[in-house]
Design a protein around this motif. Sequence first.
Motif, PDB file in Angstrom:
ATOM      1  N   ALA A  74       0.845  -1.209   0.000  1.00 44.53           N
ATOM      2  CA  ALA A  74       0.000   0.000   0.000  1.00 44.53           C
ATOM      3  C   ALA A  74       0.881   1.260   0.000  1.00 44.53           C
ATOM      4  CB  ALA A  74      -0.927  -0.015   1.215  1.00 44.53           C
ATOM      5  N   ASN A  75       1.957   1.242   0.789  1.00 46.50           N
ATOM      6  CA  ASN A  75       2.858   2.396   0.829  1.00 46.50           C
ATOM      7  C   ASN A  75       3.553   2.600  -0.516  1.00 46.50           C
ATOM      8  OD1 ASN A  75       2.237   3.102   3.426  1.00 46.50           O
ATOM      9  ND2 ASN A  75       4.011   2.129   4.378  1.00 46.50           N
ATOM     10  N   ASN A  76       3.971   1.486  -1.119  1.00 50.01           N
ATOM     11  CA  ASN A  76       4.599   1.588  -2.446  1.00 50.01           C
ATOM     12  C   ASN A  76       3.612   2.118  -3.484  1.00 50.01           C
ATOM     13  OD1 ASN A  76       7.517   0.204  -3.136  1.00 50.01           O
ATOM     14  ND2 ASN A  76       6.708  -0.378  -1.141  1.00 50.01           N
ATOM     15  N   SER A  97      10.551   1.629   6.756  1.00 49.92           N
ATOM     16  CA  SER A  97      11.408   1.442   5.576  1.00 49.92           C
ATOM     17  C   SER A  97      10.611   1.301   4.274  1.00 49.92           C
ATOM     18  CB  SER A  97      12.333   0.244   5.778  1.00 49.92           C
ATOM     19  OG  SER A  97      11.579  -0.843   6.247  1.00 49.92           O
ATOM     20  N   SER A  98       9.354   0.867   4.355  1.00 48.21           N
ATOM     21  CA  SER A  98       8.570   0.747   3.119  1.00 48.21           C
ATOM     22  C   SER A  98       8.269   2.114   2.508  1.00 48.21           C
ATOM     23  CB  SER A  98       7.264  -0.029   3.371  1.00 48.21           C
ATOM     24  OG  SER A  98       6.543   0.522   4.443  1.00 48.21           O
ATOM     25  N   ILE A  99       8.361   3.167   3.292  1.00 47.53           N
ATOM     26  CA  ILE A  99       8.285   4.534   2.760  1.00 47.53           C
ATOM     27  C   ILE A  99       9.704   5.032   2.490  1.00 47.53           C
ATOM     28  CG2 ILE A  99       7.773   6.958   3.357  1.00 47.53           C
ATOM     29  CD1 ILE A  99       5.212   5.470   2.787  1.00 47.53           C
ATOM     30  N   ILE A 142       3.554  11.212   6.216  1.00 46.27           N
ATOM     31  CA  ILE A 142       3.954  11.221   7.625  1.00 46.27           C
ATOM     32  C   ILE A 142       3.187  10.105   8.333  1.00 46.27           C
ATOM     33  CG2 ILE A 142       3.948  12.570   9.786  1.00 46.27           C
ATOM     34  CD1 ILE A 142       5.576  14.147   7.845  1.00 46.27           C
ATOM     35  N   MET A 143       3.896   9.302   9.106  1.00 46.47           N
ATOM     36  CA  MET A 143       3.223   8.197   9.789  1.00 46.47           C
ATOM     37  C   MET A 143       2.399   8.701  10.983  1.00 46.47           C
ATOM     38  SD  MET A 143       6.722   6.644  11.405  1.00 46.47           S
ATOM     39  CE  MET A 143       6.246   4.976  11.139  1.00 46.47           C
ATOM     40  N   PHE A 144       1.307   7.986  11.273  1.00 44.85           N
ATOM     41  CA  PHE A 144       0.457   8.363  12.410  1.00 44.85           C
ATOM     42  C   PHE A 144       1.166   7.991  13.708  1.00 44.85           C
ATOM     43  CE2 PHE A 144      -3.693   7.026  14.751  1.00 44.85           C
ATOM     44  CZ  PHE A 144      -3.697   8.207  15.477  1.00 44.85           C
ATOM     45  N   SER A 146       4.617   5.971  15.312  1.00 43.99           N
ATOM     46  CA  SER A 146       5.928   5.411  14.978  1.00 43.99           C
ATOM     47  C   SER A 146       6.026   3.956  15.426  1.00 43.99           C
ATOM     48  CB  SER A 146       7.025   6.217  15.662  1.00 43.99           C
ATOM     49  OG  SER A 146       8.239   5.472  15.661  1.00 43.99           O
ATOM     50  N   ASN A 147       6.501   3.094  14.527  1.00 42.62           N
ATOM     51  CA  ASN A 147       6.691   1.690  14.891  1.00 42.62           C
ATOM     52  C   ASN A 147       7.910   1.509  15.792  1.00 42.62           C
ATOM     53  OD1 ASN A 147       7.864   2.479  12.244  1.00 42.62           O
ATOM     54  ND2 ASN A 147       8.913   0.529  12.438  1.00 42.62           N
ATOM     55  N   GLU A 148       8.747   2.528  15.898  1.00 38.89           N
ATOM     56  CA  GLU A 148       9.940   2.423  16.729  1.00 38.89           C
ATOM     57  C   GLU A 148       9.692   2.864  18.168  1.00 38.89           C
ATOM     58  OE1 GLU A 148      12.774   1.184  15.971  1.00 38.89           O
ATOM     59  OE2 GLU A 148      12.720   1.076  13.790  1.00 38.89           O
ATOM     60  N   ALA A 173      -0.867   9.195   5.241  1.00 34.95           N
ATOM     61  CA  ALA A 173      -0.431   8.785   6.587  1.00 34.95           C
ATOM     62  C   ALA A 173      -0.382   7.262   6.649  1.00 34.95           C
ATOM     63  CB  ALA A 173      -1.377   9.329   7.644  1.00 34.95           C
ATOM     64  N   ASP A 174       0.736   6.748   7.125  1.00 30.19           N
ATOM     65  CA  ASP A 174       0.882   5.315   7.373  1.00 30.19           C
ATOM     66  C   ASP A 174       0.327   5.092   8.789  1.00 30.19           C
ATOM     67  OD1 ASP A 174       1.798   2.860   8.252  1.00 30.19           O
ATOM     68  OD2 ASP A 174       3.768   3.053   7.322  1.00 30.19           O
ATOM     69  N   ALA A 175      -0.833   4.427   8.856  1.00 32.19           N
ATOM     70  CA  ALA A 175      -1.500   4.276  10.158  1.00 32.19           C
ATOM     71  C   ALA A 175      -1.415   2.840  10.674  1.00 32.19           C
ATOM     72  CB  ALA A 175      -2.953   4.717  10.051  1.00 32.19           C
ATOM     73  N   VAL A 176      -0.425   2.092  10.186  1.00 27.74           N
ATOM     74  CA  VAL A 176      -0.313   0.670  10.542  1.00 27.74           C
ATOM     75  C   VAL A 176      -0.285   0.451  12.056  1.00 27.74           C
ATOM     76  CG1 VAL A 176       1.316  -1.282  10.476  1.00 27.74           C
ATOM     77  CG2 VAL A 176       0.707  -0.086   8.375  1.00 27.74           C
ATOM     78  N   GLN A 177       0.481   1.271  12.773  1.00 31.63           N
ATOM     79  CA  GLN A 177       0.611   1.046  14.223  1.00 31.63           C
ATOM     80  C   GLN A 177      -0.459   1.779  15.027  1.00 31.63           C
ATOM     81  OE1 GLN A 177       2.501  -1.230  15.429  1.00 31.63           O
ATOM     82  NE2 GLN A 177       3.980  -1.589  13.782  1.00 31.63           N
ATOM     83  N   GLY A 178      -1.324   2.508  14.360  1.00 33.56           N
ATOM     84  CA  GLY A 178      -2.368   3.241  15.088  1.00 33.56           C
ATOM     85  C   GLY A 178      -3.743   2.619  14.932  1.00 33.56           C
ATOM     86  N   LEU A 196      -3.072   0.692   6.009  1.00 32.18           N
ATOM     87  CA  LEU A 196      -3.411  -0.214   7.122  1.00 32.18           C
ATOM     88  C   LEU A 196      -2.833  -1.604   6.863  1.00 32.18           C
ATOM     89  CD1 LEU A 196      -7.257   0.603   7.203  1.00 32.18           C
ATOM     90  CD2 LEU A 196      -5.459   1.765   8.511  1.00 32.18           C
ATOM     91  N   SER A 197      -2.658  -2.372   7.931  1.00 35.39           N
ATOM     92  CA  SER A 197      -2.164  -3.748   7.778  1.00 35.39           C
ATOM     93  C   SER A 197      -2.950  -4.669   8.713  1.00 35.39           C
ATOM     94  CB  SER A 197      -0.676  -3.788   8.147  1.00 35.39           C
ATOM     95  OG  SER A 197      -0.184  -5.104   8.038  1.00 35.39           O
ATOM     96  N   ALA A 198      -3.275  -5.877   8.233  1.00 34.41           N
ATOM     97  CA  ALA A 198      -4.103  -6.785   9.032  1.00 34.41           C
ATOM     98  C   ALA A 198      -3.324  -7.511  10.128  1.00 34.41           C
ATOM     99  CB  ALA A 198      -4.779  -7.808   8.121  1.00 34.41           C
ATOM    100  N   HIS A 199      -2.081  -7.904   9.819  1.00 32.58           N
ATOM    101  CA  HIS A 199      -1.405  -8.811  10.767  1.00 32.58           C
ATOM    102  C   HIS A 199      -0.895  -8.112  12.020  1.00 32.58           C
ATOM    103  CE1 HIS A 199       3.031  -8.177   9.918  1.00 32.58           C
ATOM    104  NE2 HIS A 199       2.505  -7.555   8.885  1.00 32.58           N
ATOM    105  N   LYS A 200      -0.980  -6.767  12.039  1.00 34.57           N
ATOM    106  CA  LYS A 200      -0.579  -6.043  13.254  1.00 34.57           C
ATOM    107  C   LYS A 200      -1.736  -5.958  14.250  1.00 34.57           C
ATOM    108  CE  LYS A 200       3.208  -4.654  11.031  1.00 34.57           C
ATOM    109  NZ  LYS A 200       4.565  -5.070  11.324  1.00 34.57           N
TER     110      LYS A 200
HETATM  111  N1  PLP Z   1       4.322   0.676   8.263  1.00 39.02           N
HETATM  112  C1  PLP Z   1       4.585   0.547   9.557  1.00 39.02           C
HETATM  113  C2  PLP Z   1       4.522   1.747  10.446  1.00 39.02           C
HETATM  114  C3  PLP Z   1       4.924  -0.699  10.088  1.00 39.02           C
HETATM  115  O1  PLP Z   1       5.189  -0.822  11.407  1.00 39.02           O
HETATM  116  C4  PLP Z   1       4.981  -1.811   9.229  1.00 39.02           C
HETATM  117  C5  PLP Z   1       5.416  -3.121   9.747  1.00 39.02           C
HETATM  118  O2  PLP Z   1       6.217  -3.209  10.660  1.00 39.02           O
HETATM  119  C6  PLP Z   1       4.663  -1.625   7.867  1.00 39.02           C
HETATM  120  C7  PLP Z   1       4.343  -0.365   7.425  1.00 39.02           C
HETATM  121  C8  PLP Z   1       4.675  -2.772   6.904  1.00 39.02           C
HETATM  122  O3  PLP Z   1       3.593  -3.639   7.154  1.00 39.02           O
HETATM  123  P1  PLP Z   1       3.412  -5.015   6.355  1.00 39.02           P
HETATM  124  O4  PLP Z   1       4.121  -6.048   7.154  1.00 39.02           O
HETATM  125  O5  PLP Z   1       1.936  -5.242   6.293  1.00 39.02           O
HETATM  126  O6  PLP Z   1       3.997  -4.830   5.002  1.00 39.02           O
END
Ligand code: PLP
Length: 383
Positions: A74-76, A97-99, A142-144, A146-148, A173-178, A196-200
């Motif tokens: 999705a980010n790509n 890193s995907s961004i 800008i991410m919502f 931070s995964n870090e 906005a990358d909202a994967v962690q939110g 968004l991501s399902a496995h998180k």
């Molecule tokens: N964006 C954020 C903020 C993430 O934490 C992650 C995974 O760690 C991803 C994107 C990538 O997610 P996916 O594993 O679904 O590609």
Amino acid sequence: MIFLDNASTTPCNAESAKIMADELTHNYFNPSAKYTEALENYKKLEMARGEILKLVGAREADYSVVFTGSATEANNLVLNSSLNKHKANIIGAGEHSSIHETAKQFGTQGYKILEAPLTSFGEVDIEKFKTLMTPDVAFVSIMFVSNETGAVNDIRELAQTAKKINPRVLIHADAVQGFSKLKINLSEWGIDYLTLSAHKIEGPKGVGALVYKKSSKLEPEIFGGGQENGKRSGTENLPGVLAFINSAKRLHENLTENYKAVKEFKLALIEKILALSNSAGLELIINGNPETASPYILSLGIIGTKGEVLLHALEAEGILVGTGSACNSKHSGNRTLSAMGKTKKEVECNIRLSFSAHTTTESVQKIAEAIVRLAKKHNNTSR
Ligand code: PLP
């Protein structure tokens, strides 16, 4: 085992896994086929889009959803479509890193990519963002959360600031962690894209989503049968999508209670680790602001104990943690922590603990005691 690496992935909840298995074995009809069963599946897929839009507070008249194979995809998809070759583009210095890697790739092809600096707590520095944001900037990502570090960006404020300077700027906005942990209101935020991501969130691996404003540009990067409204060809993963929706809905039912409980857990854990490390004569570093960051992520370190060493020592006692995303043989260090101004010593000792709605307070004492005891054992500062 105590699993404290939920930001990297989560177990799929049993109900969602069952939905997925049932769909795969009994309701396997291709949503693009012409018979009734297939048509029913097509309808289910459209309903799933509607569910996602509801969960992120996006008006159906304005937004739609592309289901993808991951948040990385999705980010790509967004960057491939919306980075502007003739104007400037901004990404946060701490993006996933995907961004970051994708933008870097475009940078080598002559695209102008600017990085918005972070504060010492890990949020995008809004004042510095204002100085980067000129009428020439066409795209911002800008991410919502931070995964870090769990640092939370005020996407609404960033978007308003950006759009005041250039009303035509596209915002992602990358909202994967939110998602499913903190409230998201896309229509209020007024941004163009959300990942968004399902496995998180206790859904299956291999399912992501990009929510997009219908009036904003979104060019496909995968061509073929024209599925997903032509934005992403390939037979849809309806079983995975339905499992994703189920997991998200379950977490949303208790989003506020979960947030409160996880925050209590995180603050209690910090207090305990701090007390134990003080009495052991160790120096504890907390990366980020525990009061304002997402409670689901805790980035910390004990000066003089290498993060990776501590990770493996904890693993030997059945406690699984992460060291953040960039620490592998190819990339040393941690881009986000460095952008926050952390020293090499502070970065080296970093571990990341990430929690879920199921993390229980009974484990606070055990986790804190293990971290401090093992950090002391593997510490090489002379104190
Ligand atoms: N964006 C954020 C903020 C993430 O934490 C992650 C995974 O760690 C991803 C994107 C990538 O997610 P996916 O594993 O679904 O590609």
